[in-house]
Design a protein around this motif. Structure first.
Motif, PDB file in Angstrom:
ATOM      1  N   UNK A 109      -7.753  15.104  -0.481  1.00 38.49           N
ATOM      2  CA  UNK A 109      -7.363  13.877  -1.160  1.00 38.49           C
ATOM      3  C   UNK A 109      -5.853  13.809  -1.346  1.00 38.49           C
ATOM      4  N   UNK A 110      -5.314  12.609  -1.164  1.00 40.75           N
ATOM      5  CA  UNK A 110      -3.903  12.350  -1.428  1.00 40.75           C
ATOM      6  C   UNK A 110      -3.816  11.300  -2.530  1.00 40.75           C
ATOM      7  N   UNK A 111      -2.807  11.439  -3.371  1.00 38.97           N
ATOM      8  CA  UNK A 111      -2.613  10.541  -4.501  1.00 38.97           C
ATOM      9  C   UNK A 111      -1.237   9.891  -4.428  1.00 38.97           C
ATOM     10  N   UNK A 112      -1.128   8.730  -5.065  1.00 46.36           N
ATOM     11  CA  UNK A 112       0.168   8.092  -5.231  1.00 46.36           C
ATOM     12  C   UNK A 112       0.257   7.605  -6.668  1.00 46.36           C
ATOM     13  N   UNK A 113       1.076   8.283  -7.465  1.00 47.91           N
ATOM     14  CA  UNK A 113       1.331   7.862  -8.833  1.00 47.91           C
ATOM     15  C   UNK A 113       2.491   6.888  -8.814  1.00 47.91           C
ATOM     16  N   UNK A 114       2.251   5.678  -9.282  1.00 55.90           N
ATOM     17  CA  UNK A 114       3.263   4.631  -9.251  1.00 55.90           C
ATOM     18  C   UNK A 114       3.635   4.251 -10.680  1.00 55.90           C
ATOM     19  N   UNK A 115       4.870   4.481 -11.043  1.00 53.45           N
ATOM     20  CA  UNK A 115       5.375   4.151 -12.378  1.00 53.45           C
ATOM     21  C   UNK A 115       6.470   3.094 -12.270  1.00 53.45           C
ATOM     22  N   UNK A 116       6.772   2.480 -13.398  1.00 58.18           N
ATOM     23  CA  UNK A 116       7.834   1.461 -13.458  1.00 58.18           C
ATOM     24  C   UNK A 116       7.661   0.429 -12.349  1.00 58.18           C
ATOM     25  N   UNK A 117       6.458  -0.066 -12.210  1.00 55.85           N
ATOM     26  CA  UNK A 117       6.156  -0.987 -11.114  1.00 55.85           C
ATOM     27  C   UNK A 117       6.913  -2.299 -11.272  1.00 55.85           C
ATOM     28  N   UNK A 118       7.292  -2.850 -10.126  1.00 56.33           N
ATOM     29  CA  UNK A 118       8.049  -4.100 -10.055  1.00 56.33           C
ATOM     30  C   UNK A 118       7.242  -5.123  -9.261  1.00 56.33           C
ATOM     31  N   UNK A 119       7.510  -6.401  -9.469  1.00 56.59           N
ATOM     32  CA  UNK A 119       6.801  -7.422  -8.687  1.00 56.59           C
ATOM     33  C   UNK A 119       6.947  -7.214  -7.178  1.00 56.59           C
ATOM     34  N   UNK A 120       8.073  -6.689  -6.745  1.00 59.60           N
ATOM     35  CA  UNK A 120       8.272  -6.471  -5.312  1.00 59.60           C
ATOM     36  C   UNK A 120       7.452  -5.307  -4.766  1.00 59.60           C
ATOM     37  N   UNK A 121       6.745  -4.578  -5.630  1.00 61.42           N
ATOM     38  CA  UNK A 121       5.838  -3.547  -5.170  1.00 61.42           C
ATOM     39  C   UNK A 121       4.477  -4.129  -4.795  1.00 61.42           C
ATOM     40  N   UNK A 122       4.280  -5.396  -5.054  1.00 60.73           N
ATOM     41  CA  UNK A 122       3.011  -6.046  -4.718  1.00 60.73           C
ATOM     42  C   UNK A 122       2.762  -5.992  -3.220  1.00 60.73           C
ATOM     43  N   UNK A 123       1.610  -5.462  -2.830  1.00 57.02           N
ATOM     44  CA  UNK A 123       1.279  -5.292  -1.419  1.00 57.02           C
ATOM     45  C   UNK A 123      -0.119  -4.699  -1.303  1.00 57.02           C
ATOM     46  N   UNK A 124      -0.610  -4.654  -0.071  1.00 55.59           N
ATOM     47  CA  UNK A 124      -1.799  -3.872   0.248  1.00 55.59           C
ATOM     48  C   UNK A 124      -1.324  -2.474   0.619  1.00 55.59           C
TER      49      UNK A 124
ATOM     50  N   UNK B  39      -7.019   4.239   6.039  1.00 57.58           N
ATOM     51  CA  UNK B  39      -7.973   3.703   5.081  1.00 57.58           C
ATOM     52  C   UNK B  39      -8.050   2.194   5.202  1.00 57.58           C
ATOM     53  N   UNK B  40      -8.937   1.598   4.418  1.00 62.16           N
ATOM     54  CA  UNK B  40      -9.162   0.163   4.506  1.00 62.16           C
ATOM     55  C   UNK B  40      -8.121  -0.636   3.742  1.00 62.16           C
ATOM     56  N   UNK B  41      -7.378   0.011   2.878  1.00 59.71           N
ATOM     57  CA  UNK B  41      -6.344  -0.678   2.107  1.00 59.71           C
ATOM     58  C   UNK B  41      -6.830  -1.064   0.723  1.00 59.71           C
ATOM     59  N   UNK B  42      -5.927  -1.025  -0.223  1.00 62.02           N
ATOM     60  CA  UNK B  42      -6.234  -1.449  -1.589  1.00 62.02           C
ATOM     61  C   UNK B  42      -5.092  -2.315  -2.115  1.00 62.02           C
ATOM     62  N   UNK B  43      -5.453  -3.395  -2.763  1.00 74.27           N
ATOM     63  CA  UNK B  43      -4.453  -4.360  -3.226  1.00 74.27           C
ATOM     64  C   UNK B  43      -3.820  -3.896  -4.534  1.00 74.27           C
ATOM     65  N   UNK B  44      -2.502  -3.935  -4.564  1.00 72.44           N
ATOM     66  CA  UNK B  44      -1.741  -3.695  -5.788  1.00 72.44           C
ATOM     67  C   UNK B  44      -0.941  -4.949  -6.080  1.00 72.44           C
ATOM     68  N   UNK B  45      -1.154  -5.515  -7.253  1.00 72.61           N
ATOM     69  CA  UNK B  45      -0.450  -6.729  -7.657  1.00 72.61           C
ATOM     70  C   UNK B  45       0.291  -6.465  -8.962  1.00 72.61           C
ATOM     71  N   UNK B  46       1.590  -6.701  -8.943  1.00 78.04           N
ATOM     72  CA  UNK B  46       2.422  -6.499 -10.131  1.00 78.04           C
ATOM     73  C   UNK B  46       2.900  -7.872 -10.585  1.00 78.04           C
ATOM     74  N   UNK B  47       2.358  -8.296 -11.708  1.00 79.94           N
ATOM     75  CA  UNK B  47       2.665  -9.647 -12.179  1.00 79.94           C
ATOM     76  C   UNK B  47       2.415  -9.732 -13.675  1.00 79.94           C
ATOM     77  N   UNK B  48       3.208 -10.584 -14.328  1.00 76.55           N
ATOM     78  CA  UNK B  48       2.995 -10.821 -15.750  1.00 76.55           C
ATOM     79  C   UNK B  48       2.102 -12.038 -15.954  1.00 76.55           C
TER      80      UNK B  48
END
Length: 122
Positions: free
Chosen positions: A77-92, A113-122
């Motif tokens: 397994x591989x992990x990606x810990x994402x902190x201080x996310x910004x709107x420009x990080x929004x992507x699959x 992998x099939x991809x997972x959606x990450x959306x950074x928005x207020x």
């Protein structure tokens, strides 16, 4: 067949955190490099981070200091810990792994992998 299954995406506010996971399964002989890539709407896929079997990491400049890639070789397994996310990080976000698969002989596979959606928005 070897496959990668991602989890952990979702909607988060700017400044928030998410942790993505990607588990490999199948006839795995060995997993070499693993990594995360992302593709935003209307843009090309770009590298986010990679990690070797020995734990050497590489990051895109845009995520350095905010994202951390890690792996658990015992769990494939591989992990990606994402902190201080910004709107420009929004992507699959998609994980990638170079996997040697066993069968009648050894096969080197470039797996996605099939991809997972990450959306950074207020």
């Amino acid at each position: 067949q070897v496959q990668l299954v991602e989890s952990g995406g979702g909607l988060v506010q700017p400044g928030g955190s998410l942790r993505l996971s990607c588990a490999a399964s199948g006839r795995i002989f060995i997993i070499n490099a693993m990594g995360w890539y992302r593709q935003a709407p209307g843009k090309q896929r770009e590298l986010v981070a990679t990690i070797t079997t020995g734990g050497i990491t590489n990051y895109a400049d845009s995520v350095k200091g905010r994202f951390t890639i890690s792996r658990d070789n015992a769990k494939n397994t591989v992990y990606l810990q994402m902190n201080s996310l910004k709107p420009e990080d929004t992507a699959v976000y998609s994980c990638n792994a170079q996997i040697t698969e066993y069968g009648s002989r050894l096969y080197l596979r470039d797996c996605w992998g099939q991809g997972t959606q990450v959306t950074v928005s207020s």
